[in-house]
Design an enzyme around this catalytic site. Structure first.
Site, PDB file in Angstrom:
ATOM      1  N   ASP A   1       0.829  -1.209   0.000  1.00 52.63           N
ATOM      2  CA  ASP A   1       0.000   0.000   0.000  1.00 52.63           C
ATOM      3  C   ASP A   1       0.861   1.257   0.000  1.00 52.63           C
ATOM      4  O   ASP A   1       2.058   1.220   0.319  1.00 52.63           O
ATOM      5  CB  ASP A   1      -0.889  -0.026   1.261  1.00 52.63           C
ATOM      6  CG  ASP A   1      -2.230   0.676   1.053  1.00 52.63           C
ATOM      7  OD1 ASP A   1      -2.322   1.524   0.151  1.00 52.63           O
ATOM      8  OD2 ASP A   1      -3.167   0.377   1.820  1.00 52.63           O
TER       9      ASP A   1
ATOM     10  N   ASP B   1     -10.867   2.134  -2.951  1.00 53.24           N
ATOM     11  CA  ASP B   1     -11.388   1.877  -1.603  1.00 53.24           C
ATOM     12  C   ASP B   1     -12.911   1.943  -1.599  1.00 53.24           C
ATOM     13  O   ASP B   1     -13.551   1.561  -0.618  1.00 53.24           O
ATOM     14  CB  ASP B   1     -10.842   2.917  -0.609  1.00 53.24           C
ATOM     15  CG  ASP B   1      -9.449   2.553  -0.129  1.00 53.24           C
ATOM     16  OD1 ASP B   1      -9.028   1.403  -0.333  1.00 53.24           O
ATOM     17  OD2 ASP B   1      -8.778   3.426   0.456  1.00 53.24           O
TER      18      ASP B   1
END
Ligand code: GLA
Length: 730
Positions: free
Chosen positions: A472, A542
């Site tokens: 990430d 997301d």
């Protein structure tokens, strides 16, 4: 027979130069680059510059192309500025976006590149250019991918001037469209939780700049473009030129319609705050820039890119395989992970057919929220008193592989790493260090930082049976300083950072060959053909709300293969407050690489039954979805329906997904005409949810493509799926 054919094809390619991917025609001083369906021609013009001559559908006869020729002079313009040079420097009388801009240490800021030599070898062409005065060389590398209908451009800038040269703009190349106006640009923009939104607009005189100044690829724009002729293309028809840049740092694409009505696309490193000094003998390589053409519309332009990614870009390109069904704990637990809780989720995930169990954020250091811990990559002993081993063993015993979330490039000021090495964070001296999500960025451009990150990850993967990392990156750059480096070197940070991220991933993969990686950056902030050369999949967004996902996925699929598009089924109401059925959420996610991110502790027995059924279906169709051809039949951007169809490579299976957004006035959903089937073949029709109108059992491809299918879709957010198995040829 098959062998004989292969030998014959092999012989032909040796004997007949006309079938080579790259040819130099000495008489006309032209290079012809040929893929199965396209030609790209460039040549040396009267001014000894290398000039683009043609880019489009494959030409039958190279003799039809004339030598490169500088167009007629026009007042206030120069011959060279009108000549569609393949790599124009900023020098002489040129005003369009340049590919190269340099500053020499005597103050000279003028570079004019002329042809020196070239080399053809197989599918590669190298053309060497040199400045008219200085020993500043530019080598243009072209690679032709004949079976994929893609051409790659990459450039090496070499300083042999005996002095230091500051490169102020280094582009990977320029694509020229046939002269004229009336073109239309398609491009992708967005933001966090709203990535890859497709835009289409006419190209007007002037420039349209797509870029990232944020240090990574960004959610805000993606380095892909498609340009269609007369704005007339649709999914099935029309001329489309398209391209993408393989770079995960600051990038720029300038779509320019110059005053001579010439549309051109220049792409490469973003020249904003750029400055790459080259000492004598040093060189700078640009990122790869890819381009292609089709006369079969946007659908085919996407399929070309998808095939190319699967066959030439992705780490498993030599032997492509399907992605596993994944479970990720993030939306269920956020930072509250522990051994017992993860084991409980793992047991439930295994029951529904999950193959890869991924533990997300929260497992390390003092990571109880997003305020601390990044940088301290040791297991939190309170949450995992037995280390990771006990959890991983349980996951493995359940028949699943284990994956782990990491965010290696980041550091919270509240961490042991930051306390020990505050200078490792990107910063300017005596200036604020802006935090985003309470974190700073480690300066990966520094070799000591790079080595530290490599060794931390290497240790983690060596000591634990980790099959997958979710890598990430949850913030963008600010105050991009590197005060420890000499001033002329400091701006190299933009390029070195991204290259060192690549290097760490490459070295990790080389040392741990079985391990796979997902690229995530707060959702889809790092998705491009550069990172995709080294990761197996990407986190799309997301935003996992299924209806929003339809348009995010639609945009994503313009440029990137469904195989790499991670799509999770999560809980409702989702982030925008919308609720849709579990079946609908599964159907949306099954159009990419399926994952589940729901809190399984909240599921009912009926949910588990449905989920197992859907995962079962997915495993039946995933080869088609992930490795097959995508046909976008109805776009979520128009009307009440979205429909996508996938056809397997061997043509034996096709899958149709249809979604009705909101029914009004009791109108039935429009008929859906299938594509890409064999008119004369027979297909067994399986409606998995009984929503297909009529009692179709076995029908011809002709029926499916010409009569089409009707669905009983109603209310809000309804979805259906049909599997077609080819059973006979008529
Ligand atoms: C980012 C990712 C999420 C999740 C969180 C964890 O936002 O996109 O999927 O991993 O970080 O902090």
């Amino acid at each position: 027979m098959y062998r004989l054919c292969l030998i014959w094809i092999g012989l032909m390619s040796v004997l007949s130069p006309a079938s080579a991917a790259v040819r130099y025609v000495a008489a006309s001083k032209l290079w012809i680059l040929e893929t199965g369906k396209t030609s790209y021609a460039l040549g040396i013009n009267e001014l000894n510059a290398v000039q683009n001559v043609y880019w489009g559908k494959r030409l039958a006869r190279e003799e039809d192309l004339s030598a490169a020729h500088t167009p007629r002079r026009f007042a206030f313009e120069s011959d060279e500025s009108l000549a569609n040079e393949e790599y124009p420097g900023w020098g002489g009388m040129r005003y369009a976006e340049p590919c190269l801009k340099v500053s020499l240490d005597d103050g000279t800021r003028d570079v004019v590149l002329k042809y020196v030599s070239h080399q053809v070898s197989g599918e590669d062409l190298e053309i060497k250019l040199k400045d008219i005065r200085y020993d500043l060389f530019v080598v243009l590398h072209y690679r032709v991918f004949p079976h994929n209908d893609i051409i790659r451009k990459q450039v090496s800038i070499q300083n042999r001037t005996g002095k230091t040269v500051l490169v102020e703009s280094a582009q990977s190349g320029v694509w020229y469209l046939p002269e004229g106006d009336g073109y239309r640009l398609s491009y992708l923009t967005g933001r966090w939780a709203g990535e890859t939104q497709l835009n289409r607009e006419p190209i007007q005189p002037g420039k349209k700049v797509l870029e990232s100044r944020r240090g990574n690829t960004s959610h805000q724009a993606n380095p892909w473009f498609a340009i269609d002729y007369q704005g007339a293309a649709d999914e099935e028809h029309g001329r489309v030129w398209f391209g993408a840049l393989g770079w995960s740092g600051n990038w720029k694409m300038v779509v320019e319609q110059a005053s001579n009505r010439q549309v051109r696309v220049v792409a490469g490193y973003n020249d904003f705050d750029f400055g790459y000094s080259l000492k004598n003998g040093e060189s700078l390589d640009t990122p790869p820039l890819y381009g292609g053409f089709t006369d079969q519309g946007f659908g085919e332009s996407s399929r070309i890119l998808h095939r190319f990614e699967r066959e030439q870009i992705l780490p498993d390109r030599a032997a492509p395989h399907v992605r596993p069904v994944l479970y990720n704990s993030w939306e269920a637990t956020t930072f509250h992970v522990d051994e017992a809780g993860q084991k409980q989720l793992a047991e439930k995930a295994a029951k529904i057919g999950v193959e890869l169990f991924v533990m997300d954020d929260g497992w390390f250091g003092q990571r109880n929220d997003d305020k601390a811990g990044l940088g301290d990559w040791s297991v939190n002993p309170k949450k995992f008193p037995n280390g990771l081993k006990s959890l991983i063993d349980s996951v493995n015993k359940l028949g699943m592989k284990f994956g782990l979330w990491v965010e290696p490039e980041m550091v919270n000021p509240n961490s042991d790493l930051y306390r020990a090495h505050p200078d490792w964070a990107i910063h300017f001296n005596d200036r604020p260090r802006t935090e985003s999500r309470n974190q700073c960025i480690l300066n990966m451009a520094r070799d000591d930082v790079k080595e530290h990150i490599f060794s931390v990850l290497d240790k983690l993967v060596s000591e634990n049976n980790i099959a997958f990392l979710k890598w990430d990156m949850n913030r963008h750059f600010t105050e991009p300083g590197w005060p420890e480096a000499a001033v002329p070197e400091q701006r190299k940070l933009w390029v070195k950072y991204a290259n060192n991220v690549y290097e760490v991933i490459d070295r990790l993969r080389a040392k741990h060959p079985g391990m796979e990686i997902e690229s995530c950056s707060g959702g889809g902030g790092r998705v491009d053909l550069g990172i995709l050369q080294r990761v197996d999949q990407v986190w799309t967004s997301d935003n996992t709300e299924a209806f929003d996902r339809l348009s995010i996925q639609n945009g994503f699929s313009q440029a990137y293969a469904p195989k790499v598009m991670m799509a999770w089924v999560t809980d409702v109401p989702n982030m925008n407050g919308r609720s849709t059925s579990l079946q609908y959420r599964f159907l949306v996610s099954m159009m990419g690489s399926l994952g589940i991110g729901a809190n399984l502790n909240h599921w009912t027995d009926a949910d588990f039954t449905l989920a197992s059924r859907m995962v079962g279906y997915y495993k039946r169709i995933r080869n088609t979805v992930q490795q097959g051809d995508l046909h976008r039949l109805f776009s979520p951007l128009q009307g009440e329906l979205t429909a996508n169809q996938y056809v397997s490579k061997d043509g034996k299976q096709a899958v149709l997904f249809a979604f009705l957004h909101s029914q009004q006035f009791r109108y039935p959903a429009p008929t859906i005409y299938l594509r890409g089937l064999d008119e004369r073949a027979l297909y067994r029709v399986e409606s998995i949810d009984g929503k297909l109108e009529g009692k179709l059992k076995t029908v011809s491809g002709s029926y499916l493509m010409n009569r089409g299918l009707d669905f009983k879709l109603g209310g809000d957010f309804d979805g259906a799926m049909v599997i077609l198995e080819r059973v006979a040829d008529r």
